[in-house]
Structures are given as structure tokens and as C-alpha cells.
Design a protein around this motif. Structure first.
Motif, PDB file in Angstrom:
ATOM      1  N   LEU A  62       0.408 -16.717   2.521  1.00  0.00           N
ATOM      2  CA  LEU A  62      -0.159 -15.425   2.138  1.00  0.00           C
ATOM      3  C   LEU A  62       0.975 -14.594   1.547  1.00  0.00           C
ATOM      4  CD1 LEU A  62      -2.466 -13.205   2.284  1.00  0.00           C
ATOM      5  CD2 LEU A  62      -1.310 -12.440   4.359  1.00  0.00           C
ATOM      6  N   CYS A  63       0.724 -13.962   0.404  1.00  0.00           N
ATOM      7  CA  CYS A  63       1.694 -13.018  -0.137  1.00  0.00           C
ATOM      8  C   CYS A  63       1.030 -11.664  -0.235  1.00  0.00           C
ATOM      9  CB  CYS A  63       2.173 -13.444  -1.520  1.00  0.00           C
ATOM     10  SG  CYS A  63       3.060 -14.991  -1.493  1.00  0.00           S
ATOM     11  N   CYS A  64       1.678 -10.693   0.364  1.00  0.00           N
ATOM     12  CA  CYS A  64       1.174  -9.330   0.259  1.00  0.00           C
ATOM     13  C   CYS A  64       1.808  -8.690  -0.959  1.00  0.00           C
ATOM     14  CB  CYS A  64       1.530  -8.555   1.522  1.00  0.00           C
ATOM     15  SG  CYS A  64       1.284  -6.787   1.326  1.00  0.00           S
ATOM     16  N   ASN A  65       0.979  -8.217  -1.859  1.00  0.00           N
ATOM     17  CA  ASN A  65       1.471  -7.601  -3.087  1.00  0.00           C
ATOM     18  C   ASN A  65       1.764  -6.127  -2.833  1.00  0.00           C
ATOM     19  OD1 ASN A  65       1.959  -6.691  -5.657  1.00  0.00           O
ATOM     20  ND2 ASN A  65       0.327  -7.922  -6.601  1.00  0.00           N
ATOM     21  N   ALA A  66       3.035  -5.834  -2.615  1.00  0.00           N
ATOM     22  CA  ALA A  66       3.473  -4.451  -2.407  1.00  0.00           C
ATOM     23  C   ALA A  66       4.394  -4.049  -3.547  1.00  0.00           C
ATOM     24  CB  ALA A  66       4.182  -4.313  -1.060  1.00  0.00           C
ATOM     25  N   ASP A  67       4.071  -4.544  -4.741  1.00  0.00           N
ATOM     26  CA  ASP A  67       4.922  -4.264  -5.892  1.00  0.00           C
ATOM     27  C   ASP A  67       4.637  -2.881  -6.473  1.00  0.00           C
ATOM     28  OD1 ASP A  67       7.006  -5.376  -7.598  1.00  0.00           O
ATOM     29  OD2 ASP A  67       5.551  -5.111  -9.196  1.00  0.00           O
ATOM     30  N   GLU A  68       3.454  -2.392  -6.226  1.00  0.00           N
ATOM     31  CA  GLU A  68       3.026  -1.049  -6.674  1.00  0.00           C
ATOM     32  C   GLU A  68       3.838  -0.461  -7.834  1.00  0.00           C
ATOM     33  OE1 GLU A  68       2.642   2.549  -3.897  1.00  0.00           O
ATOM     34  OE2 GLU A  68       0.624   2.166  -4.600  1.00  0.00           O
ATOM     35  N   TYR A  74       4.755 -13.566   3.087  1.00  0.00           N
ATOM     36  CA  TYR A  74       5.805 -12.723   2.528  1.00  0.00           C
ATOM     37  C   TYR A  74       5.202 -11.429   2.025  1.00  0.00           C
ATOM     38  CZ  TYR A  74       8.500 -17.009   2.700  1.00  0.00           C
ATOM     39  OH  TYR A  74       9.132 -18.133   3.146  1.00  0.00           O
ATOM     40  N   ILE A  75       5.918 -10.348   2.278  1.00  0.00           N
ATOM     41  CA  ILE A  75       5.539  -9.071   1.674  1.00  0.00           C
ATOM     42  C   ILE A  75       6.466  -8.875   0.488  1.00  0.00           C
ATOM     43  CG2 ILE A  75       5.294  -6.577   1.989  1.00  0.00           C
ATOM     44  CD1 ILE A  75       5.135  -7.081   5.017  1.00  0.00           C
ATOM     45  N   TYR A  76       5.930  -8.985  -0.717  1.00  0.00           N
ATOM     46  CA  TYR A  76       6.748  -8.772  -1.913  1.00  0.00           C
ATOM     47  C   TYR A  76       6.694  -7.295  -2.240  1.00  0.00           C
ATOM     48  CZ  TYR A  76       8.826  -9.426  -6.502  1.00  0.00           C
ATOM     49  OH  TYR A  76       9.658  -9.367  -7.588  1.00  0.00           O
ATOM     50  N   ILE A  77       7.777  -6.594  -1.932  1.00  0.00           N
ATOM     51  CA  ILE A  77       7.793  -5.139  -2.087  1.00  0.00           C
ATOM     52  C   ILE A  77       8.721  -4.754  -3.234  1.00  0.00           C
ATOM     53  CG2 ILE A  77       9.620  -4.897  -0.321  1.00  0.00           C
ATOM     54  CD1 ILE A  77       8.254  -2.229   0.478  1.00  0.00           C
ATOM     55  N   ARG A  78       8.292  -3.800  -4.038  1.00  0.00           N
ATOM     56  CA  ARG A  78       9.129  -3.444  -5.192  1.00  0.00           C
ATOM     57  C   ARG A  78      10.505  -2.987  -4.718  1.00  0.00           C
ATOM     58  NH1 ARG A  78       7.111   1.329  -8.922  1.00  0.00           N
ATOM     59  NH2 ARG A  78       9.210   0.980  -9.701  1.00  0.00           N
ATOM     60  N   GLY A  79      11.513  -3.362  -5.476  1.00  0.00           N
ATOM     61  CA  GLY A  79      12.894  -3.161  -5.046  1.00  0.00           C
ATOM     62  C   GLY A  79      13.251  -1.719  -4.762  1.00  0.00           C
ATOM     63  N   GLU A  80      12.620  -0.789  -5.489  1.00  0.00           N
ATOM     64  CA  GLU A  80      12.970   0.628  -5.322  1.00  0.00           C
ATOM     65  C   GLU A  80      12.513   1.168  -3.969  1.00  0.00           C
ATOM     66  OE1 GLU A  80      11.354  -0.678  -7.831  1.00  0.00           O
ATOM     67  OE2 GLU A  80      12.378  -0.214  -9.707  1.00  0.00           O
ATOM     68  N   PHE A  81      11.540   0.510  -3.329  1.00  0.00           N
ATOM     69  CA  PHE A  81      11.067   0.980  -2.016  1.00  0.00           C
ATOM     70  C   PHE A  81      12.043   0.538  -0.929  1.00  0.00           C
ATOM     71  CE2 PHE A  81       6.182   1.099  -3.037  1.00  0.00           C
ATOM     72  CZ  PHE A  81       6.387   2.159  -3.897  1.00  0.00           C
ATOM     73  N   VAL A  82      13.253   1.063  -0.978  1.00  0.00           N
ATOM     74  CA  VAL A  82      14.253   0.659   0.005  1.00  0.00           C
ATOM     75  C   VAL A  82      13.817   1.121   1.396  1.00  0.00           C
ATOM     76  CG1 VAL A  82      16.681   0.811   0.644  1.00  0.00           C
ATOM     77  CG2 VAL A  82      16.022   0.862  -1.764  1.00  0.00           C
ATOM     78  N   LEU A  83      13.330   2.357   1.457  1.00  0.00           N
ATOM     79  CA  LEU A  83      12.886   2.895   2.745  1.00  0.00           C
ATOM     80  C   LEU A  83      11.682   2.104   3.266  1.00  0.00           C
ATOM     81  CD1 LEU A  83      13.179   5.106   4.899  1.00  0.00           C
ATOM     82  CD2 LEU A  83      11.613   6.518   3.552  1.00  0.00           C
ATOM     83  N   GLY A  84      10.745   1.808   2.388  1.00  0.00           N
ATOM     84  CA  GLY A  84       9.570   1.043   2.790  1.00  0.00           C
ATOM     85  C   GLY A  84       9.959  -0.322   3.344  1.00  0.00           C
ATOM     86  N   ALA A  85      10.906  -0.982   2.690  1.00  0.00           N
ATOM     87  CA  ALA A  85      11.340  -2.309   3.148  1.00  0.00           C
ATOM     88  C   ALA A  85      11.974  -2.200   4.527  1.00  0.00           C
ATOM     89  CB  ALA A  85      12.317  -2.917   2.146  1.00  0.00           C
TER      90      ALA A  85
END
Ligand SMILES: Cc1cc2nc3c(=O)[nH]c(=O)nc-3n(C[C@H](O)[C@H](O)[C@H](O)COP(=O)(O)O)c2cc1C
Ligand code: FES
Lengths: 178, 435
Positions: free
Chosen positions: B81-87, B123-134
């Protein structure tokens, strides 16, 4: 060498993926964190760690805008100029920063403290104009706020105006007696 | 009291809610996974989700249960499963809030999805700029791991589900699901040719589901309260549940508003978001992120559901609603978005790579009062040769701003060109591959 200085962290990263190459972005980030940007030596070392060729590492590294292949200033000011921010004044913010720091977008101040970049949407469109400085977001920018942010960064390296866990509109404060 | 019952934002709307594991559990969290784990078969969980009518919140609106059902039933190897958190769709900022304010709601949703599709790793693929979110997600995963909710034998069962955070590094295209998979494999984020679809050949060529953050965050509520409950919200049968709409631009109160699908744009903009920020009237709005064609005041009574917005000639997309007031220059607005798409084109398909560059150049010369009337035909012609001719939907998206503003505000383009003619400024600049 990253391998000697960050062995535990590298092992932890590698343990998350069944295929080594998946660790490439995390390791490039690690290299960038340590040196401020990604050096060719670091890319070669990472290629060795992941059993890739250096061009395979280079090919990936050059695709992503957050990976710096050149040194940037200590504070990387990245102002969003996409439409939603532009509607509420991002171009004005860019003008202020340019004037205050004496640099154009893409440039770094001579003391290597500030680099100004113009970037595309950072998912803060309802709270624009906004910028990211290194890891932190600063939103709903005004000239006053900007002055404080620049002054605080110079003095203390951070600024309390940065956004915490995001929510907008903010939840109403609890009413006494409610 | 809010007019509509919030579902996804309910916890975080409580004053003082921090999103810790303890608080999430106090609010009834991790009950859905307890209820189904080992008690309801994965196929039945999928059936509930199918029956709820839940459709993907990432942009395309594909029915979630149906997507899960495409995974091969008899395949014995690993699934993911990949969670798309690329927003990264301009105008969209809801996943960021869902992640940073209530991370465990997302994690529970992921556990449910993993259980339903038989994935032991996600995996949660989170956009790189979301440092706090990660960071917040990493902390939440550690808390859940320590409690035995993530990892081996979760909740004392014999099910293993692991969740890892993987940070992107600044590329809009990595929100496209196959580009996301390429990126997660350590490559450039170039979309794959489909078929084969991720359901059979996804991450590491294994059966894979990619779901958006908001889609996954709905799952605990659906499993707790039932498919019928969920299907009664919104505009059933095709657009069930709520959406977290992100309102930006010239409104009095921009922000995230969770409302049932099916309310009108008028209600969202004038009641929820407080109307226009000044006495200037609404001139235009984008209903679903930068990829969605612009709409006009005539469309204010269109309902915010998948079908109605499509009928109006646009799309509900990512739920990003951007409002523009009288006086906004529509050619300028279209150029801004076109510059975004030009910057973000991954370069794989020629029509998009070359076409986005040409479109930006022509738009710039029109805005710089160097355009000529023939440019409008060239723009249209180029757009028609990009849309539908690329590997992914980026090609269709990038032509929306220009085509829709040309449709509704052609006179503004023409006025700029006439101004150029009057000032005798036309010195057509050659259009080439590089700027
Ligand atoms: C160019 C492009 C960008 C996309 N960006 C995102 C994104 O940032 N977040 C997201 O969830 N989906 C994005 N999508 C949609 C995904 O491809 C995919 O449909 C979605 O993640 C599936 O999840 P869902 O079914 O839960 O909506 C994008 C699609 C395209 C074509
Ligand atoms: S448009 Fe600036 S953050 Fe989205």
C-alpha cells in the motif's frame, strides 16, 4: 565518509526497503543534511553503498528540485509564486526580500547567509503569501513579519513565527464555561 | 456549532487536541481496526468500502473498493500500500492538515487498507517540503509501534503491517501514482505507461494500491459507523461522504472546510469561507485544483459533487477551490498556472515537454503586449495536440487553464492583442524548444 559517521542511520534506512535503490533519496537527503548540498564524492559513495553506478545516482539527483547540487546560503528563502499565492501578493513579497537583502531570485548574499529562490506551490495556498526557510513554513506574510523573520534568523538562527502543526482556519479557542 | 457534522476534522476541531496516540484513542481511535482484525475477512472489509461508495480524494475519484478489488486474488508474493501524501496540486492543502493534526487517523486508515488488500508493508510518500509533517508521522508511527499497533503481530493478532515514511524531494509529477512508485524505487519520477496498472505491477512490480491521505482517513469512520451511514452523506449514490475543500484566493476566510459533497459552490464560498474579501464581486473560480478548468459566476449554483462539476465542464479534482475577484487579469492567471505546469513537466512525453514550453512563451508574449490574433489559434491547436497524447493525465491538466480562460474570457486575450497592435509593438518572437 557517510558510512563511517552515520552507520546506524544508514542501516536503519536500508532496512526499510526490500530493494536497495529505494534508499537513494533518503541517503541523498542525509548527505545534503551533513554538507548543505550534495557533493560528487557523496554521490559516488552512495552509488557504492547501493550497488548503483554513479550515473544512476546522478540521474535521480538531478530530477528533484530539493536536492542541491550546489551550495546554498545558510537560510534558503523559498517564496511560492504559484497562482493562489500570487492572488494575495507573493510578487510583492519577492520584491521586499530582493530589496531588503539586495539579491535577485537565484542569488545568495555575499555573507552566504541568505539565498532567495522562487518556487511553485507548497500546499499553503489558503495562508499565502508564504515562504519556506530551510525546514520551516512562514505563512500570511506581511512586511512587518518579514522584517522580524529576517532579523530573528540573523540573530538566533530561527524564528517563532514559523508554522506549527497546520490548521486553517484555526480552531476556536475553548470558551470559558462552554 | 458547525452546520455540518465534521468527520475527518472532528478530533482536531476539539480545542487543545494534539493528535497524540492517547488522545486519538480517547476520541474512539483504533476501534475500527480492533473490530475487523481477525474478525471480519479482508474481502468483507473491501465489500463494506465498496458499498459505502467511497471514491478517491486524490483527484481522479476512482471508487476505492473497486480499486482494491483489482488486486490478483491468488498471488502469494508481497503486496504494497502506498499512501499518496505528495499534495502538490496548486490550491490544495488538506492532506497537510490531516497529517499534522491527526496522524493516527491516517495510520488507522492505512492499517485497514493493508488488512483488506493483504499488504504487510506500506509507505507514506510525503512531499519533501512537508518536513514537519514527516516528523509528526514518524513520531506517530513510533508511538503506534511501541503500543503494538504497527509492526509484527499487531494488536496481538498474527497480522504484520509495517508503515514507513518516505520523503519526496520536490517534484509535482510524483503525485501521479506511477511516477510516485518510480520515485519510491529511487528513480526519476517519470510516469509509467499503463497498462499494466499498479494493481498487478506496482511497487517493485508487485500488486500495489495507491490511495490519497484523505481517502485513507475516511476508512476508520466507514468501518466504525457502517457503509449505509457513509452512503447516506453527500450526494448519493455517486458522491458519498464529505470532502475537505481547500478554499483560497480572494475570499474573506480562506482555509479547509469539511462539508458533505453536494452543497453548492455558492454555499461553500459565501457561507463557509465568508464570501469575498472586499466589495469586489466574484469573477472566476477554479473548482478542483490547478488542473481543473476555470468556471464563472454562472456556475455558482453547481453542486460540489463529481458528476455535477463534470457536467459544468470542469472537475472536482483535488478539492482545491480558488476564488478570483473582479479585476483579476485572466490571461495573467492562466499564464501563472501554465508556468507551473511548464516547470513541473517531467519531460518524458514530447507533446507535454515541448508543448508546455511553447505555451508559456506564447502566453508571455501576449501578456507582454507582443501578441497577435493568430496566437490564439496556435494556443488552441497546441493544447489540442497535448491533451490525450501523453502517458499520464498531466497533459490533460496543463491545457485546462488556457483552454478554459480562452473559452470564458477570450475578449481579454483579444484586448491585450489589440493593445499591442495599437502600440505597434508586435514583433513576433520566434518560438523554439528552449527559452
Ligand atoms: C499529474 C498528477 C498529479 C497528481 N498529484 C496527486 C497528489 O499530489 N496527491 C494525490 O493524492 N493524488 C495525486 N494524483 C492522483 C494519483 O495519480 C492517484 O490517482 C491517486 O493518488 C489515487 O488515490 P485515490 O484513489 O485515493 O484518490 C495526481 C495525478 C496526476 C496525473
Ligand atoms: S499557491 Fe502558494 S502555496 Fe499553493
Amino acid at each position: 565518509m557517510l558510512k563511517e559517521t552515520h552507520k546506524a542511520e544508514i542501516d536503519d534506512i536500508l532496512s526499510r526497503y526490500p530493494v536497495k535503490r529505494s534508499a537513494l533519496l533518503p541517503l541523498l537527503y542525509l548527505a545534503q543534511r551533513e554538507q548543505g548540498y550534495i557533493t560528487e564524492a557523496a554521490m559516488q559513495e552512495i552509488a557504492g553503498l547501493l550497488k548503483l553506478t554513479p550515473p544512476q545516482v546522478y540521474e535521480t539527483a538531478t530530477f528533484y528540485t530539493m536536492l542541491n547540487l550546489k551550495p546554498v546560503g545558510k537560510f534558503h528563502l523559498q517564496v511560492c509564486k504559484s497562482l493562489m499565492c500570487a492572488l494575495v501578493g507573493s510578487d510583492t513579497v519577492i520584491g521586499w526580500i530582493s530589496a531588503k537583502l539586495g539579491i535577485k531570485p537565484g542569488e545568495t548574499t555575499p555573507d552566504r547567509l541568505f539565498t532567495l529562490s522562487i518556487v511553485e506551490c507548497l500546499a499553503a495556498c489558503g495562508t499565502g503569501p508564504m515562504m519556506q526557510v530551510n525546514d520551516d513554513y512562514y505563512e500570511r506574510l506581511t512586511e512587518e513579519k518579514l522584517d522580524r523573520i529576517l532579523a530573528d534568523l540573523r540573530q538566533t538562527g530561527t524564528c517563532s513565527l514559523k508554522t506549527g502543526p497546520f490548521m486553517w482556519p484555526e480552531p476556536a479557542p475553548a470558551k470559558p464555561g462552554a | 456549532m458547525p452546520k455540518y457534522e465534521p468527520i475527518l476534522l472532528k478530533n482536531m476541531l476539539q480545542p487543545g487536541y494534539t493528535g497524540s496516540l492517547a488522545e486519538y484513542e480517547r476520541a474512539g481511535g483504533y476501534q475500527a481496526i480492533r473490530k475487523v482484525l481477525g474478525k471480519v475477512s479482508p474481502a468483507d472489509v473491501t465489500a463494506v468500502v465498496m458499498k459505502s461508495g467511497l471514491r478517491g480524494r486524490g483527484g481522479a475519484g476512482f471508487p476505492t473498493g473497486v480499486k482494491w478489488g483489482f488486486l490478483p486474488k491468488d498471488y502469494q508474493g508481497p503486496r504494497y500500500l502506498c499512501c499518496n501524501a505528495d499534495e502538490s496540486e496548486p490550491g490544495t492543502f488538506k492532506d497537510r492538515q490531516l497529517i499534522e493534526r491527526d496522524p493516527h487517523q491516517l495510520l488507522e486508515g492505512m492499517l485497514l487498507a493493508c488488512y483488506a488488500i493483504g499488504a504487510a508493508s506500506s509507505y507514506i510518500y510525503i512531499r519533501g517540503e512537508f518536513v514537519l509533517g514527516a516528523k509528526i508521522l514518524e513520531q506517530a508511527i513510533n508511538e503506534a509501534r511501541a503500543a503494538g499497533y504497527v509492526g509484527k503481530n499487531i494488536f496481538g493478532s498474527n497480522t504484520t503491517i509495517d508503515i514507513w515514511v518516505h520523503r519526496g524531494a520536490g517534484a509535482y509529477i510524483c503525485g501521479e501514482e506511477t511516477a510516485l512508485l518510480e520515485s519510491l524505487e529511487g528513480k526519476r519520477g517519470l510516469p509509467r505507461v499503463k497498462p499494466p496498472f499498479p494493481a498487478t505491477h506496482g511497487l517493485y512490480n508487485k500488486p500495489t494500491v495507491v490511495n490519497n491521505v484523505e481517502t485513507l482517513a475516511n476508512l476508520p469512520h466507514i468501518l466504525n459507523r457502517g457503509a449505509e451511514w457513509f452512503a447516506s452523506i453527500g450526494s448519493p449514490p455517486k458522491s458519498t461522504g464529505t470532502r475537505v475543500f481547500c478554499v483560497s484566493g480572494h475570499v474573506a476566510r480562506p482555509g479547509n472546510y469539511e462539508v458533505p459533497m453536494g452543497i453548492t459552490f455558492r454555499e461553500l464560498i459565501y457561507e463557509q469561507a465568508g464570501g469575498m474579501r472586499s466589495d469586489k464581486k466574484l469573477k472566476a473560480f477554479i473548482p478542483g485544483g490547478a488542473s481543473a478548468p476555470f468556471l464563472t459566476p454562472d456556475h455558482l449554483d453547481v453542486k460540489l459533487d463529481f458528476e455535477s462539476v463534470a457536467l459544468a465542464g470542469s472537475m472536482l479534482g483535488s478539492g482545491g477551490v480558488t476564488v478570483m475577484e473582479e479585476g483579476t487579469d485572466m490571461v495573467w492567471a492562466a499564464l501563472r498556472l501554465m508556468e507551473f505546469f511548464y516547470h513541473e513537466s517531467c519531460g518524458k512525453c514530447s507533446p507535454c515537454r515541448e508543448g508546455s514550453s511553447w505555451l508559456v512563451q506564447i502566453m508571455r508574449r501576449i501578456v507582454n503586449k507582443r501578441g497577435q490574433l493568430a496566437d490564439l489559434e496556435t494556443l488552441t491547436d497546441l493544447c489540442k495536440n497535448i491533451a490525450g497524447r501523453t502517458v499520464c493525465a498531466f497533459g490533460d491538466a496543463e491545457v485546462s487553464p488556457i483552454l478554459s480562460t480562452l473559452k470564458h474570457w477570450r475578449h481579454e486575450y483579444v484586448a491585450m492583442i489589440h493593445a499591442a497592435e495599437a502600440a505597434n509593438l508586435i514583433r513576433p518572437e520566434p518560438v523554439g524548444a528552449k527559452q
